[in-house]
Design a protein around this motif. Structure first.
Motif, mmCIF file in Angstrom:
data_model
loop_
_atom_site.group_PDB
_atom_site.id
_atom_site.type_symbol
_atom_site.label_atom_id
_atom_site.label_comp_id
_atom_site.label_asym_id
_atom_site.label_seq_id
_atom_site.Cartn_x
_atom_site.Cartn_y
_atom_site.Cartn_z
ATOM 1 N N ASP A 229 0.504 -1.329 -0.221
ATOM 2 C CA ASP A 229 0.127 0.007 0.012
ATOM 3 C C ASP A 229 0.881 1.240 -0.021
ATOM 4 O OD1 ASP A 229 -2.732 0.578 0.225
ATOM 5 O OD2 ASP A 229 -2.308 1.756 2.065
ATOM 6 N N ALA A 230 2.011 1.299 0.786
ATOM 7 C CA ALA A 230 2.906 2.270 0.613
ATOM 8 C C ALA A 230 3.495 2.596 -0.709
ATOM 9 C CB ALA A 230 3.949 2.115 1.852
ATOM 10 N N MET A 231 3.718 1.608 -1.529
ATOM 11 C CA MET A 231 4.346 1.792 -2.781
ATOM 12 C C MET A 231 3.160 2.286 -3.524
ATOM 13 S SD MET A 231 6.208 -2.048 -3.306
ATOM 14 C CE MET A 231 6.808 -2.669 -1.931
ATOM 15 N N LYS A 232 1.909 1.882 -3.218
ATOM 16 C CA LYS A 232 0.759 2.520 -4.195
ATOM 17 C C LYS A 232 0.692 3.928 -4.001
ATOM 18 C CE LYS A 232 -1.717 -1.785 -4.884
ATOM 19 N NZ LYS A 232 -3.091 -2.502 -4.619
ATOM 20 N N ILE A 233 0.866 4.407 -2.682
ATOM 21 C CA ILE A 233 0.677 5.826 -2.222
ATOM 22 C C ILE A 233 1.928 6.470 -2.814
ATOM 23 C CG2 ILE A 233 1.087 7.220 -0.216
ATOM 24 C CD1 ILE A 233 -0.387 5.223 1.404
ATOM 25 N N LYS A 234 3.108 6.202 -2.821
ATOM 26 C CA LYS A 234 4.156 6.691 -3.318
ATOM 27 C C LYS A 234 4.036 6.871 -4.914
ATOM 28 C CE LYS A 234 7.831 5.818 -0.377
ATOM 29 N NZ LYS A 234 9.103 4.891 0.015
ATOM 30 N N ILE A 235 3.463 6.004 -5.659
ATOM 31 C CA ILE A 235 3.291 6.049 -7.156
ATOM 32 C C ILE A 235 2.175 7.083 -7.399
ATOM 33 C CG2 ILE A 235 2.148 4.819 -9.038
ATOM 34 C CD1 ILE A 235 3.605 2.441 -8.103
ATOM 35 N N SER A 236 0.965 7.062 -6.540
ATOM 36 C CA SER A 236 0.114 8.273 -6.807
ATOM 37 C C SER A 236 0.574 9.457 -6.632
ATOM 38 C CB SER A 236 -1.272 7.993 -5.969
ATOM 39 O OG SER A 236 -1.780 6.653 -6.207
ATOM 40 N N GLN A 237 1.457 9.752 -5.521
ATOM 41 C CA GLN A 237 2.012 11.053 -5.146
ATOM 42 C C GLN A 237 2.863 11.538 -6.245
ATOM 43 O OE1 GLN A 237 3.753 9.969 -1.552
ATOM 44 N NE2 GLN A 237 2.089 10.794 -0.243
ATOM 45 N N ILE A 238 3.734 10.576 -6.905
ATOM 46 C CA ILE A 238 4.570 11.063 -7.963
ATOM 47 C C ILE A 238 3.919 11.246 -9.394
ATOM 48 C CG2 ILE A 238 6.696 10.084 -9.518
ATOM 49 C CD1 ILE A 238 7.606 8.484 -7.124
ATOM 50 N N VAL B 121 13.366 18.148 -14.578
ATOM 51 C CA VAL B 121 12.728 17.726 -13.049
ATOM 52 C C VAL B 121 11.501 16.588 -13.617
ATOM 53 C CG1 VAL B 121 10.842 18.627 -11.510
ATOM 54 C CG2 VAL B 121 12.726 20.053 -12.229
ATOM 55 N N MET B 122 11.139 16.624 -15.031
ATOM 56 C CA MET B 122 10.184 15.616 -15.493
ATOM 57 C C MET B 122 10.841 14.509 -15.501
ATOM 58 S SD MET B 122 7.238 16.961 -15.653
ATOM 59 C CE MET B 122 6.515 15.861 -16.949
ATOM 60 N N GLU B 123 12.223 14.479 -15.918
ATOM 61 C CA GLU B 123 12.886 13.400 -16.067
ATOM 62 C C GLU B 123 13.312 12.796 -14.646
ATOM 63 O OE1 GLU B 123 17.310 12.050 -17.997
ATOM 64 O OE2 GLU B 123 16.625 13.892 -18.470
ATOM 65 N N ARG B 124 13.509 13.367 -13.580
ATOM 66 C CA ARG B 124 13.937 12.929 -12.305
ATOM 67 C C ARG B 124 12.612 12.269 -11.937
ATOM 68 N NH1 ARG B 124 12.840 15.364 -7.857
ATOM 69 N NH2 ARG B 124 13.014 17.388 -8.869
ATOM 70 N N LEU B 125 11.564 12.835 -11.878
ATOM 71 C CA LEU B 125 10.239 12.441 -11.594
ATOM 72 C C LEU B 125 9.675 11.016 -12.311
ATOM 73 C CD1 LEU B 125 7.999 15.656 -11.136
ATOM 74 C CD2 LEU B 125 8.850 14.017 -9.248
ATOM 75 N N ARG B 126 10.041 11.141 -13.607
ATOM 76 C CA ARG B 126 9.550 9.963 -14.221
ATOM 77 C C ARG B 126 10.343 8.686 -13.776
ATOM 78 N NH1 ARG B 126 5.851 10.563 -18.139
ATOM 79 N NH2 ARG B 126 5.538 12.925 -18.789
ATOM 80 N N LYS B 127 12.006 8.931 -13.721
ATOM 81 C CA LYS B 127 12.847 7.791 -13.201
ATOM 82 C C LYS B 127 12.136 7.234 -11.744
ATOM 83 C CE LYS B 127 17.646 6.882 -12.169
ATOM 84 N NZ LYS B 127 18.985 7.626 -12.069
ATOM 85 N N LYS B 128 11.881 8.228 -11.010
ATOM 86 C CA LYS B 128 11.312 7.828 -9.560
ATOM 87 C C LYS B 128 10.071 6.921 -9.889
ATOM 88 C CE LYS B 128 10.758 10.813 -6.264
ATOM 89 N NZ LYS B 128 10.579 11.941 -5.656
ATOM 90 N N LEU B 129 9.072 7.370 -10.602
ATOM 91 C CA LEU B 129 8.012 6.363 -11.085
ATOM 92 C C LEU B 129 8.387 5.069 -11.333
ATOM 93 C CD1 LEU B 129 4.925 6.536 -11.342
ATOM 94 C CD2 LEU B 129 5.185 7.452 -13.397
ATOM 95 N N SER B 130 9.457 4.940 -12.421
ATOM 96 C CA SER B 130 9.545 3.880 -12.946
ATOM 97 C C SER B 130 10.404 2.858 -11.846
ATOM 98 C CB SER B 130 10.729 3.830 -14.005
ATOM 99 O OG SER B 130 11.169 2.636 -14.461
ATOM 100 N N GLU B 131 11.034 3.540 -10.717
ATOM 101 C CA GLU B 131 11.509 2.721 -9.736
ATOM 102 C C GLU B 131 10.460 2.355 -8.977
ATOM 103 O OE1 GLU B 131 14.264 5.478 -8.033
ATOM 104 O OE2 GLU B 131 15.907 5.234 -9.459
#
Length: 738
Positions: A253-262, A278-288
């Motif tokens: 659930d914590a992972m899902k919350i992070k995905i929604s926040q990103i 900034v967009m590239e960094r966020l997309r990288k975090k989303l992929s991770e």
């Protein structure tokens, strides 16, 4: 004026693209043109094109004069591009071309790209214009047409330039074709590892994607391979019993919350700035985060072994996917009779070919879709499973429904078993909650009464899968309020379904009942006062029946009950039918669980009240554990007495359900996920999260809000003890009362 200008742009682009296509068609080898019956361009046509396409008009006249005489001499091995290179194309200087847009290209490759580059730039401009043009604006359909024409043209060019390979040549001139590839989770010495698995016509290859520096080509590292002639499906008896490391639901659930926040951050970034870094960094975090969720979520074992008995275990999210792999491997094994081994060079060539052969380039998350693609459906899907036909012999058949959420599938509903029939008829309706869902999967099982005859594919006693199929959820089709009938054909068996979708904006509304004499849609204090009880009768009776025979039911409260049974119970409770207890004993326990959930969902005000809901949402976000406990308990004890007593009654029941988790597979977190939104969702749209000053999409806002509701209920479920209303609550709130 604006509409006239856009119409002109559209007409201009259509003309430009038609001329450009006419030139690019004969650039393919002539033998390809012959197979497609594509007519050759005449000298006059080429002359017309060169002067109508501005970029080509600027080519030096010497080149144009040299090109035309050679057209009739083209051989079946030549392309137009060959002539461009042989003629050593030169372009006028900026000074000579000042009347023709100042073209200063010097290479033939750059010149050939120039016309397509114009279309690419125009497409990007049109995309931006369309993005910022309201749907109701008269320019919107014109921009859509222009963008469609440009995108179709570019797609046709890309398909010709970079076709995906589907096979590689092996010795003796044979072809090793790729049948499917997927990202999968492998269990290695008790640890989860993300793999890219390739199934070829003669072998199964498990690879790992190598980490490469930015700008370097993608590469795979082979972990192992098994020729299909040697591959077997392992059971627990055949292999060492390696326990599957289960991940706590709270972590998922914590992972899902992070995905929604990103995702929210990405949307905000798009609205506020154009910072590519900034967009590239966020997309990288989303992929991770998506990779991590994919790695941790599946728990169903899929075991294979080689001829020496060495086993390999994959973890899969659904029975459908596991059966899919088994079926395609078994079908291909009918054509594979010889074992073989690959040399190191052959293995290297095979892994190198995977880069070009792969069909799956990203992890299979719904969140990974492009912004313009549908993010899936949010709301409730009503599904009626009518009947099945095409069975060759009488069997005890039932159907199971799975839907996707966050990239993996979850079992949501199951029909009753229809016994001894070749044409089973269920006519059972289910209400399934969708969370970004795009696909519904249907599995038909044969119920095996004799355990000795049950399948032992994975070392587990399971019913046999007779057929499986799936259907894509088309938002356009499901927008209609009418039922949509469909047929899923699978292995000669056809199952008839009807579906109706209710969007979240309608399904989340709490609507008070006009009939105040009933219980559904009536305030809880009105019901308890009328019944002269502290807990509504419907809650007590449903809980008692579930605790009598449903505590070990797999997926209790998660698996949907038959909608017609739920509606029958609802009508019985609303009419104060004295035979409701008898009805409940004869119904499936999932229908009773569904009735209890429906009662809380249709309360005109949530059990936690609209007034206190924002405070609960704020309290659960506190980082200090002592302050959080004090805040949450005081808020809980501030609830009206009927609400508090009913909640504590349900809370104790849910804890007892979770004590049977080894049988029913329902943990405290699973129960909080089911009941959190039901007990807390406010009756109005305004809430602490959705009224944030930051612009976020409805879907992302809803996901975060639901997760906050889950966390509130989970917090109380995990507390060892809560003060009872007769002791602590009286001393805190009613010390001044007489």
């Amino acid at each position: 004026m604006r509409k006239w200008v856009l119409s002109g742009i559209l007409a201009s682009e259509e003309t430009y693209l038609s001329h450009l296509e006419a030139l690019l068609i004969p650039m393919k080898p002539l033998r390809a043109a012959a197979t497609t019956s594509q007519p050759m361009l005449t000298t006059h046509q080429i002359e017309t094109i060169f002067f109508k396409v501005p970029e080509l008009h600027e080519i030096h006249k010497d080149f144009y004069d040299a090109l035309l005489p050679r057209v009739q001499d083209w051989s079946h091995q030549q392309c137009v591009g060959d002539l461009f290179q042989k003629l050593n194309l030169k372009v006028r200087s900026t000074k000579d071309c000042k009347d023709h847009r100042g073209l200063t290209l010097s290479s033939s490759a750059a010149l050939l790209y120039k016309p397509v580059d114009r279309v690419t730039r125009s497409t990007l401009v049109l995309h931006d214009l369309l993005k910022h043009t309201p749907c109701s604006h008269p320019d919107h359909p014109l921009l859509q047409d222009a963008l469609r024409i440009s995108q179709n043209f570019l797609s046709s060019i890309n398909e010709e330039i970079t076709p995906r390979r589907q096979s590689m040549t092996v010795k003796k001139g044979e072809h090793r074709q790729l049948l499917r590839d997927r990202f999968m989770v492998e269990l290695v010495e008790g640890s989860r590892k993300l793999r890219h698995v390739f199934l070829f016509t003669d072998l199964l290859l498990c690879t790992k994607l190598k980490k490469q520096a930015a700008g370097k080509a993608q590469q795979y590292d082979c972990k192992w391979y098994i020729p299909l002639a040697d591959l077997t499906f392992q059971t627990l008896e055949d292999c060492e019993s390696t326990p599957i490391p289960l991940v706590q639901d709270e972590e998922i659930d914590a992972m899902k919350i992070k995905i929604s926040q990103i995702k929210n951050e990405i949307q905000r970034e798009k609205r506020t700035t154009k910072g590519s870094k900034v967009m590239e960094r966020l997309r990288k975090k989303l992929s991770e985060q998506e990779s991590l969720l994919l790695l941790m979520s599946p728990n169903m074992a899929f075991r294979v072994a080689n001829r020496n008995g060495k086993g390999f275990t994959f973890l899969i999210s659904s029975d459908y996917e596991r059966a899919e792999w088994r079926d395609i491997i078994r079908e291909q094994q009918k054509k594979c009779f010889k074992s073989f081994s690959l040399t190191s060079l052959e293995l290297q060539m095979l892994t190198n070919s995977c880069v070009k052969l792969q069909t799956v380039h990203t992890i299979p998350m719904t969140m990974n879709k492009e912004d313009d693609e549908s993010p899936g459906l949010y709301g409730f899907l009503n599904v009626i499973v009518h009947s099945a036909s095409g069975l060759k012999h009488s069997s005890n058949l039932y159907c199971s429904l799975e839907v996707d959420s966050f990239g993996y599938f979850v079992n949501k509903a199951r029909t009753r078993v229809h016994r001894d029939s070749t044409e089973p008829s269920w006519d059972e309706e289910f209400e399934i909650e969708l969370e970004g869902s795009q696909t519904v999967r249907l599995l038909c099982y044969e119920k095996c009464c004799n355990k000795a005859k049950q399948s032992r594919e994975e070392g587990e006693l399971t019913d046999k899968i007779m057929a499986k199929g799936q259907i894509k959820l088309d938002p356009q089709t499901l927008q209609s309020k009418d039922w949509q009938r469909t047929v899923i054909a699978m292995n000669g068996i056809e199952v008839k379904l009807s579906m109706k979708f209710t969007g979240r904006e309608f399904s989340l509304k709490r609507m008070p009942s006009r009939k105040q004499s009933g219980v559904f849609g009536v305030k809880i204090n009105v019901v308890t006062k009328r019944e002269r009880s502290k807990v509504p009768l419907i809650v007590r009776q449903c809980v008692e029946e579930i605790e009598r025979r449903g505590m070990e039911e797999v997926g209790i409260y998660r698996v949907s009950g038959v909608a017609t049974d739920i509606q029958a119970l609802k009508a019985a409770f609303d009419s104060n039918n004295k035979d409701v207890s008898v009805m409940m004993r004869e119904m499936d326990v999932n229908a009773i669980a569904g009735t209890l959930k429906l009662y809380f969902r249709e309360l005109p005000e949530p059990l936690f009240t609209d007034e206190l809901y924002p405070n609960f949402a704020g309290g659960i976000a506190l980082s200090d554990s002592v302050a959080k406990e004090s805040c949450m308990l005081n808020l809980l004890l501030s609830l009206p007495e009927p609400n508090l007593v009913t909640f504590l009654f349900v809370l104790d029941h849910l804890k007892r359900v979770a004590e049977n988790e080894s049988f029913n597979k329902m943990s405290l977190h699973n129960l909080a996920t089911v009941f959190g939104p039901t007990l807390l969702r406010p009756s109005e749209k305004d809430s602490k999260i959705s009224s944030s000053s930051q612009p976020i999409s409805m879907n992302d806002s809803w996901s975060l809000e639901v997760m906050a509701q889950v966390q509130v209920l989970l917090y109380f479920l995990q507390l060892d003890s809560i003060p009872t209303p007769d002791s602590k609550r009286q001393s805190l709130l009613f010390s001044t009362e007489v």
